[in-house]
Design a protein around this motif. Sequence first.
Motif, mmCIF file in Angstrom:
data_model
loop_
_atom_site.group_PDB
_atom_site.id
_atom_site.type_symbol
_atom_site.label_atom_id
_atom_site.label_comp_id
_atom_site.label_asym_id
_atom_site.label_seq_id
_atom_site.Cartn_x
_atom_site.Cartn_y
_atom_site.Cartn_z
ATOM 1 N N UNK A 94 -4.466 -14.826 -1.539
ATOM 2 C CA UNK A 94 -4.665 -14.652 -2.979
ATOM 3 C C UNK A 94 -4.031 -13.346 -3.471
ATOM 4 N N UNK A 95 -4.259 -12.248 -2.741
ATOM 5 C CA UNK A 95 -3.759 -10.947 -3.175
ATOM 6 C C UNK A 95 -2.242 -10.843 -3.056
ATOM 7 N N UNK A 96 -1.664 -11.567 -2.099
ATOM 8 C CA UNK A 96 -0.210 -11.491 -1.890
ATOM 9 C C UNK A 96 0.567 -12.043 -3.082
ATOM 10 N N UNK A 97 -0.095 -12.727 -3.990
ATOM 11 C CA UNK A 97 0.573 -13.182 -5.212
ATOM 12 C C UNK A 97 0.911 -12.010 -6.125
ATOM 13 N N UNK A 98 0.148 -10.900 -6.002
ATOM 14 C CA UNK A 98 0.312 -9.779 -6.920
ATOM 15 C C UNK A 98 0.704 -8.479 -6.257
ATOM 16 N N UNK A 99 0.455 -8.356 -4.956
ATOM 17 C CA UNK A 99 0.665 -7.087 -4.273
ATOM 18 C C UNK A 99 1.524 -7.291 -3.030
ATOM 19 N N UNK A 100 2.318 -6.273 -2.642
ATOM 20 C CA UNK A 100 3.169 -6.417 -1.459
ATOM 21 C C UNK A 100 2.349 -6.522 -0.178
ATOM 22 N N UNK B 26 4.273 4.978 5.797
ATOM 23 C CA UNK B 26 5.141 4.105 5.003
ATOM 24 C C UNK B 26 4.615 3.885 3.591
ATOM 25 N N UNK B 27 3.426 4.428 3.307
ATOM 26 C CA UNK B 27 2.754 4.124 2.044
ATOM 27 C C UNK B 27 3.598 4.423 0.807
ATOM 28 N N UNK B 28 4.336 5.543 0.754
ATOM 29 C CA UNK B 28 5.150 5.787 -0.457
ATOM 30 C C UNK B 28 6.186 4.689 -0.716
ATOM 31 N N UNK B 29 6.616 4.005 0.322
ATOM 32 C CA UNK B 29 7.629 2.952 0.150
ATOM 33 C C UNK B 29 7.011 1.574 -0.050
ATOM 34 N N UNK B 30 5.793 1.367 0.476
ATOM 35 C CA UNK B 30 5.199 0.028 0.395
ATOM 36 C C UNK B 30 4.238 -0.111 -0.778
ATOM 37 N N UNK B 31 3.816 1.005 -1.376
ATOM 38 C CA UNK B 31 2.902 0.919 -2.516
ATOM 39 C C UNK B 31 3.751 0.762 -3.774
ATOM 40 N N UNK B 32 3.868 -0.435 -4.240
ATOM 41 C CA UNK B 32 4.671 -0.706 -5.426
ATOM 42 C C UNK B 32 3.966 -1.749 -6.273
ATOM 43 N N UNK B 33 4.448 -1.931 -7.489
ATOM 44 C CA UNK B 33 3.837 -2.909 -8.373
ATOM 45 C C UNK B 33 2.652 -2.315 -9.109
ATOM 46 N N UNK B 34 1.827 -3.163 -9.720
ATOM 47 C CA UNK B 34 0.712 -2.670 -10.533
ATOM 48 C C UNK B 34 -0.397 -2.078 -9.667
ATOM 49 N N UNK B 35 -1.085 -1.071 -10.229
ATOM 50 C CA UNK B 35 -2.274 -0.559 -9.563
ATOM 51 C C UNK B 35 -3.385 -1.602 -9.679
ATOM 52 N N UNK B 36 -4.153 -1.812 -8.629
ATOM 53 C CA UNK B 36 -5.203 -2.831 -8.705
ATOM 54 C C UNK B 36 -6.320 -2.420 -9.652
ATOM 55 N N UNK B 37 -6.851 -3.394 -10.376
ATOM 56 C CA UNK B 37 -8.043 -3.127 -11.173
ATOM 57 C C UNK B 37 -9.258 -3.105 -10.239
ATOM 58 N N UNK B 38 -10.442 -2.920 -10.812
ATOM 59 C CA UNK B 38 -11.638 -2.745 -9.978
ATOM 60 C C UNK B 38 -11.896 -3.970 -9.110
ATOM 61 N N UNK B 39 -11.751 -5.160 -9.698
ATOM 62 C CA UNK B 39 -12.000 -6.379 -8.935
ATOM 63 C C UNK B 39 -11.026 -6.541 -7.783
#
Length: 294
Positions: free
Chosen positions: A32-38, A198-211
């Motif tokens: 489910x999360x892989x639809x929105x996050x790397x 690797x976090x600076x390179x793999x953290x991309x896209x929108x920041x997650x909301x609380x849920x």
Amino acid sequence: MPAAPAGSVLRAIVLLLGALFLFVLLDATAKHLARSYPVPMLVWARYTVHFVLMLALLAPTLRGRLVSTARPARQVVRALCLLAVTFFGMAALARMPLAETTAILFAAPLLVTLLARPLLGEEIGALRWMAVLTGFVGVLLIARPGGGLVTEGVLLALAGAVSYAFYQILTRQLTATESPVTMLFYTALVGTAAMTPLLPWIWSGPLPDFGDALLIASLGIYGGTGHFLLIRAFRDAPASTLSPILYVQLAWATLVGWLAFGDFPDGLAFAGIVVIGCAGAMIALHSRGARRAR
């Protein structure tokens, strides 16, 4: 070796079923999360939360015993194999249905059987050869051309199965001398240490909301708790009793994939899932009989 008490075996079975259900929830949540996050970010979160939980809950009492090992290099390699399983598995789940991905990953025991002779010195035997060949027929039924699966997803799942096979072999080699809790801690420690730089390179896209943040954190909770329950189960009952039950995860993955994502395997793919489950259970039962005979 005396038989385990009936109450202990029943408790172990309940713990194992709980672990398997948590693993299915982990896979479904990752899909489910892989639809929105790397995927690499999700892998990092899975190990980091697991690592923090073990530090908070076990480090105050176990202290140095948590990392004390006679075979640190092998612990690290084993942990890297599980990290590869997680990465390839989540990447495959982002491209394929839950049931088919889980089934291909469950081809790992078939690969373990093939590798058991050169790496562990175990005899295979005609029945286990037949089970291996049958299981690979099941894989072909799932990954057949025209079956609707993405080739890249199939290759990622197969890479995960190979990594899982080496992980299982290294686990067998270490269990005779190493503490299960230490082995569990090293998987969390190495996974976190490998992914955090690797976090600076793999953290991309929108920041997650609380849920979504809660769902991302749940990956580590499902993984860490599931492996803890797995260790407790195999401590309370022999592997020969519990190993065939592992294939319940295939049934649950099929059910959750249908309920959560509306994915249900077609006839041939469903047959392939059943064939892989039967082949793996056949190997587990044959190993159980061989141990009893010895």
